[in-house]
Design a protein around this motif. Structure first.
Motif, PDB file in Angstrom:
ATOM      1  N   GLU A   1       0.842  -1.194   0.000  1.00  0.00           N
ATOM      2  CA  GLU A   1       0.000   0.000   0.000  1.00  0.00           C
ATOM      3  C   GLU A   1       0.878   1.246   0.000  1.00  0.00           C
ATOM      4  OE1 GLU A   1      -3.190   0.457  -0.208  1.00  0.00           O
ATOM      5  OE2 GLU A   1      -3.986  -1.586   0.015  1.00  0.00           O
ATOM      6  N   LEU A   2       0.641   2.137  -0.958  1.00  0.00           N
ATOM      7  CA  LEU A   2       1.409   3.372  -1.047  1.00  0.00           C
ATOM      8  C   LEU A   2       0.464   4.566  -1.158  1.00  0.00           C
ATOM      9  CD1 LEU A   2       4.186   4.772  -1.317  1.00  0.00           C
ATOM     10  CD2 LEU A   2       3.908   4.579  -3.800  1.00  0.00           C
ATOM     11  N   PRO A   3       0.439   5.428  -0.149  1.00  0.00           N
ATOM     12  CA  PRO A   3      -0.384   6.642  -0.251  1.00  0.00           C
ATOM     13  C   PRO A   3       0.073   7.504  -1.426  1.00  0.00           C
ATOM     14  CG  PRO A   3       0.327   6.269   2.018  1.00  0.00           C
ATOM     15  CD  PRO A   3       1.088   5.304   1.166  1.00  0.00           C
ATOM     16  N   GLN A   4      -0.882   7.995  -2.176  1.00  0.00           N
ATOM     17  CA  GLN A   4      -0.584   8.768  -3.379  1.00  0.00           C
ATOM     18  C   GLN A   4       0.304   9.973  -3.083  1.00  0.00           C
ATOM     19  OE1 GLN A   4      -1.794   7.390  -6.092  1.00  0.00           O
ATOM     20  NE2 GLN A   4      -1.301   8.885  -7.686  1.00  0.00           N
ATOM     21  N   GLU A   5       0.132  10.566  -1.917  1.00  0.00           N
ATOM     22  CA  GLU A   5       0.876  11.787  -1.610  1.00  0.00           C
ATOM     23  C   GLU A   5       2.366  11.540  -1.370  1.00  0.00           C
ATOM     24  OE1 GLU A   5      -0.965  10.452   2.378  1.00  0.00           O
ATOM     25  OE2 GLU A   5      -1.539  10.528   0.252  1.00  0.00           O
ATOM     26  N   LEU A   6       2.773  10.287  -1.272  1.00  0.00           N
ATOM     27  CA  LEU A   6       4.195   9.989  -1.087  1.00  0.00           C
ATOM     28  C   LEU A   6       4.938   9.853  -2.414  1.00  0.00           C
ATOM     29  CD1 LEU A   6       4.245   7.505   1.935  1.00  0.00           C
ATOM     30  CD2 LEU A   6       4.436  10.004   1.909  1.00  0.00           C
ATOM     31  N   ILE A   7       4.240   9.918  -3.531  1.00  0.00           N
ATOM     32  CA  ILE A   7       4.896   9.897  -4.840  1.00  0.00           C
ATOM     33  C   ILE A   7       5.460  11.291  -5.118  1.00  0.00           C
ATOM     34  CG2 ILE A   7       4.603   9.520  -7.310  1.00  0.00           C
ATOM     35  CD1 ILE A   7       2.268   7.655  -6.647  1.00  0.00           C
ATOM     36  N   ALA A   8       6.791  11.384  -5.140  1.00  0.00           N
ATOM     37  CA  ALA A   8       7.444  12.685  -5.310  1.00  0.00           C
ATOM     38  C   ALA A   8       7.147  13.250  -6.696  1.00  0.00           C
ATOM     39  CB  ALA A   8       8.947  12.540  -5.108  1.00  0.00           C
ATOM     40  N   GLN A   9       6.650  14.474  -6.729  1.00  0.00           N
ATOM     41  CA  GLN A   9       6.299  15.111  -7.996  1.00  0.00           C
ATOM     42  C   GLN A   9       7.380  16.054  -8.509  1.00  0.00           C
ATOM     43  OE1 GLN A   9       3.555  14.582  -9.991  1.00  0.00           O
ATOM     44  NE2 GLN A   9       3.147  12.869  -8.611  1.00  0.00           N
ATOM     45  N   ASP A  10       8.260  16.486  -7.615  1.00  0.00           N
ATOM     46  CA  ASP A  10       9.298  17.443  -8.002  1.00  0.00           C
ATOM     47  C   ASP A  10      10.612  17.051  -7.349  1.00  0.00           C
ATOM     48  OD1 ASP A  10       7.515  19.587  -9.301  1.00  0.00           O
ATOM     49  OD2 ASP A  10       6.603  19.357  -7.311  1.00  0.00           O
ATOM     50  N   PRO A  11      11.729  17.350  -8.012  1.00  0.00           N
ATOM     51  CA  PRO A  11      13.027  17.100  -7.378  1.00  0.00           C
ATOM     52  C   PRO A  11      13.269  18.091  -6.253  1.00  0.00           C
ATOM     53  CG  PRO A  11      13.331  18.229  -9.471  1.00  0.00           C
ATOM     54  CD  PRO A  11      11.873  17.915  -9.368  1.00  0.00           C
ATOM     55  N   LEU A  12      14.036  17.666  -5.246  1.00  0.00           N
ATOM     56  CA  LEU A  12      14.417  18.576  -4.178  1.00  0.00           C
ATOM     57  C   LEU A  12      15.372  19.633  -4.718  1.00  0.00           C
ATOM     58  CD1 LEU A  12      15.015  16.001  -1.302  1.00  0.00           C
ATOM     59  CD2 LEU A  12      12.992  17.430  -1.679  1.00  0.00           C
ATOM     60  N   GLU A  13      15.426  20.767  -4.046  1.00  0.00           N
ATOM     61  CA  GLU A  13      16.284  21.860  -4.517  1.00  0.00           C
ATOM     62  C   GLU A  13      17.750  21.438  -4.539  1.00  0.00           C
ATOM     63  OE1 GLU A  13      17.318  26.509  -3.341  1.00  0.00           O
ATOM     64  OE2 GLU A  13      15.473  25.569  -2.625  1.00  0.00           O
ATOM     65  N   GLU A  14      18.163  20.689  -3.527  1.00  0.00           N
ATOM     66  CA  GLU A  14      19.545  20.213  -3.432  1.00  0.00           C
ATOM     67  C   GLU A  14      19.548  18.691  -3.588  1.00  0.00           C
ATOM     68  OE1 GLU A  14      23.232  19.127  -3.079  1.00  0.00           O
ATOM     69  OE2 GLU A  14      22.681  21.252  -3.297  1.00  0.00           O
ATOM     70  N   ARG A  15      20.308  18.185  -4.540  1.00  0.00           N
ATOM     71  CA  ARG A  15      20.297  16.752  -4.841  1.00  0.00           C
ATOM     72  C   ARG A  15      20.597  15.884  -3.619  1.00  0.00           C
ATOM     73  NH1 ARG A  15      20.931  15.320 -10.534  1.00  0.00           N
ATOM     74  NH2 ARG A  15      21.026  17.187 -11.834  1.00  0.00           N
ATOM     75  N   THR A  16      21.581  16.267  -2.826  1.00  0.00           N
ATOM     76  CA  THR A  16      22.022  15.409  -1.717  1.00  0.00           C
ATOM     77  C   THR A  16      21.154  15.551  -0.474  1.00  0.00           C
ATOM     78  OG1 THR A  16      23.592  17.087  -0.940  1.00  0.00           O
ATOM     79  CG2 THR A  16      24.415  15.460  -2.523  1.00  0.00           C
ATOM     80  N   SER A  17      20.102  16.377  -0.512  1.00  0.00           N
ATOM     81  CA  SER A  17      19.270  16.567   0.670  1.00  0.00           C
ATOM     82  C   SER A  17      18.185  15.501   0.801  1.00  0.00           C
ATOM     83  CB  SER A  17      18.638  17.964   0.665  1.00  0.00           C
ATOM     84  OG  SER A  17      17.810  18.135  -0.467  1.00  0.00           O
ATOM     85  N   SER A  18      18.165  14.537  -0.109  1.00  0.00           N
ATOM     86  CA  SER A  18      17.213  13.436   0.009  1.00  0.00           C
ATOM     87  C   SER A  18      17.567  12.565   1.216  1.00  0.00           C
ATOM     88  CB  SER A  18      17.208  12.599  -1.271  1.00  0.00           C
ATOM     89  OG  SER A  18      18.526  12.250  -1.636  1.00  0.00           O
ATOM     90  N   ARG A  19      16.614  11.762   1.623  1.00  0.00           N
ATOM     91  CA  ARG A  19      16.828  10.853   2.761  1.00  0.00           C
ATOM     92  C   ARG A  19      17.399   9.528   2.260  1.00  0.00           C
ATOM     93  NH1 ARG A  19      11.073  10.795   5.574  1.00  0.00           N
ATOM     94  NH2 ARG A  19      12.162   9.771   7.303  1.00  0.00           N
ATOM     95  N   LEU A  20      17.966   8.775   3.192  1.00  0.00           N
ATOM     96  CA  LEU A  20      18.582   7.487   2.874  1.00  0.00           C
ATOM     97  C   LEU A  20      18.167   6.465   3.914  1.00  0.00           C
ATOM     98  CD1 LEU A  20      20.710   5.837   1.183  1.00  0.00           C
ATOM     99  CD2 LEU A  20      22.388   6.535   2.914  1.00  0.00           C
ATOM    100  N   LEU A  21      17.496   5.419   3.461  1.00  0.00           N
ATOM    101  CA  LEU A  21      17.177   4.281   4.326  1.00  0.00           C
ATOM    102  C   LEU A  21      18.206   3.199   4.052  1.00  0.00           C
ATOM    103  CD1 LEU A  21      13.716   2.743   5.096  1.00  0.00           C
ATOM    104  CD2 LEU A  21      15.598   1.256   4.410  1.00  0.00           C
ATOM    105  N   VAL A  22      18.883   2.731   5.098  1.00  0.00           N
ATOM    106  CA  VAL A  22      19.887   1.681   4.952  1.00  0.00           C
ATOM    107  C   VAL A  22      19.279   0.363   5.421  1.00  0.00           C
ATOM    108  CG1 VAL A  22      22.176   0.857   5.642  1.00  0.00           C
ATOM    109  CG2 VAL A  22      21.785   3.315   5.246  1.00  0.00           C
TER     110      VAL A  22
END
Length: 345
Positions: free
Chosen positions: A9-30
């Motif tokens: 199950e994936l809530p629609q609002e979690l689908i990223a529509q735009d890139p973040l302003e800074e490429r490396t500011s995304s999150r990382l799940l290990v």
């Protein structure tokens, strides 16, 4: 193996529509592929999980502005063309919408006649072979008229086409970006190299398979489309040397993974080569080269979530995805990242 085994199950609002302003500011799940343990970080911390002597493998394909909007000659009816693969010269394999009205012999026009095309034939999966007619240089016309071919789940207009391009993109030919690479900047790559981490570049031109859902409930009946890849002598030597010296091969994206696994022999050695691959990786597959994978979060029931499940196990992957949903990670092309690795560092 059933397609429904890979549903979540994936809530629609979690689908990223735009890139973040800074490429490396995304999150990382290990994700620890042995135990299933997860931890949460920022992508800037990726170097903490890499060791000197490891090697990152990056796909340096470059996305072309492959989406063309035009009309049928004589009727003015709207038509959309997605360039998939150059067959020869000015002949391309394309996806055409609406397809029913675009039979062989139909002529199309784009940009007030700057670019014209004729439908030559209907091929596999209903794709069309199209021959283009133009004055000057095709790539210049395409750059002027074409749009970036964003996946259908992204509905926002891309403001800067370079954000659907990795900073190391070099060889033109993709209909989609190798999105795990979108998190890297040149500065981050420089810091990783300074830490003693090697970098090898391979090329796989991402094609129609990226957009095609798995339709058959029996996964083994799914047909993968071919994509062109190339591994240079330099890249093969770097990867083989890393393995021989005890370093880990960390593929950035499923496209890099499929390239290496296509180019490797049973002995695990990567050979310099080029060709077309339709490799389909799902649980039960024995990886020949890859040790760890940096990847984005993928669509439910897709071949890509099956690939990561082959590396870390279906239960571990689906549990990690449930955790990502709870923690409100951003999904798909412009979303956050996951590192699948054996143990910690």
């Amino acid at each position: 193996m059933l397609k429904s085994d890979y549903y979540f199950e994936l809530p629609q609002e979690l689908i990223a529509q735009d890139p973040l302003e800074e490429r490396t500011s995304s999150r990382l799940l290990v994700l620890d592929k042995r135990t299933g343990a997860v931890s949460h970080h920022g992508f800037r911390e990726i170097g903490e999980f890499l060791r000197p002597g490891d090697c990152l493998v990056l796909n340096d394909t470059k996305v072309i502005p492959a989406r063309l909007l035009g009309e049928r000659e004589g009727t003015g009816a709207h038509v959309e063309l997605l360039l998939l693969k150059r067959r020869s010269g000015d002949v391309w394999e394309t996806l055409v919408r609406p397809g029913k009205k675009c039979r062989p012999g139909t002529r199309l026009t784009f940009g007030d006649g700057l670019l014209k095309a004729e439908i030559l034939d209907t091929v596999e999966e209903g794709n069309r072979l199209v021959r283009f007619d133009y004055e000057g240089i095709f790539e210049e016309a395409l750059d002027r008229l074409g749009e970036m071919p964003l996946p259908p789940y992204i509905t926002h207009k891309l403001q800067d086409r370079n954000r659907y391009q990795t900073v190391y993109a070099k060889h033109e030919g993709s209909a989609a970006a190798p999105t795990a690479g979108l998190h890297f900047t040149k500065e981050l790559l420089g810091r990783l190299e300074g830490k003693g981490i090697g970098i090898a570049y391979v090329t796989l031109h991402v094609g129609l398979g990226t957009f095609r859902p798995v339709k058959e409930e029996n996964v083994l009946e799914h047909h993968m489309h071919t994509e062109h890849y190339q591994v240079s002598r330099e890249a093969a030597d770097t990867i083989n040397r890393t393995k021989a010296q005890g370093g880990r091969i960390v593929c950035v994206g499923t496209t890099s993974c499929r390239t290496l696994e296509s180019a490797a022999g049973e002995d695990g050695l990567v050979r310099p080569c080029s060709g077309d691959t339709d490799i389909f990786i799902y649980p039960g597959y024995r990886f020949r080269v890859l040790d760890a994978l940096i990847t984005n979060f993928h669509l439910p029931e897709s071949t890509l979530i099956m690939l990561v499940s082959a590396l870390a196990g279906r239960e571990h992957v689906l549990a990690a995805y449930e955790e990502a949903v709870r923690e409100r990670y951003r999904f798909f092309s412009f979303g956050d990242a996951m590192l699948i690795v054996d143990g910690g560092i």
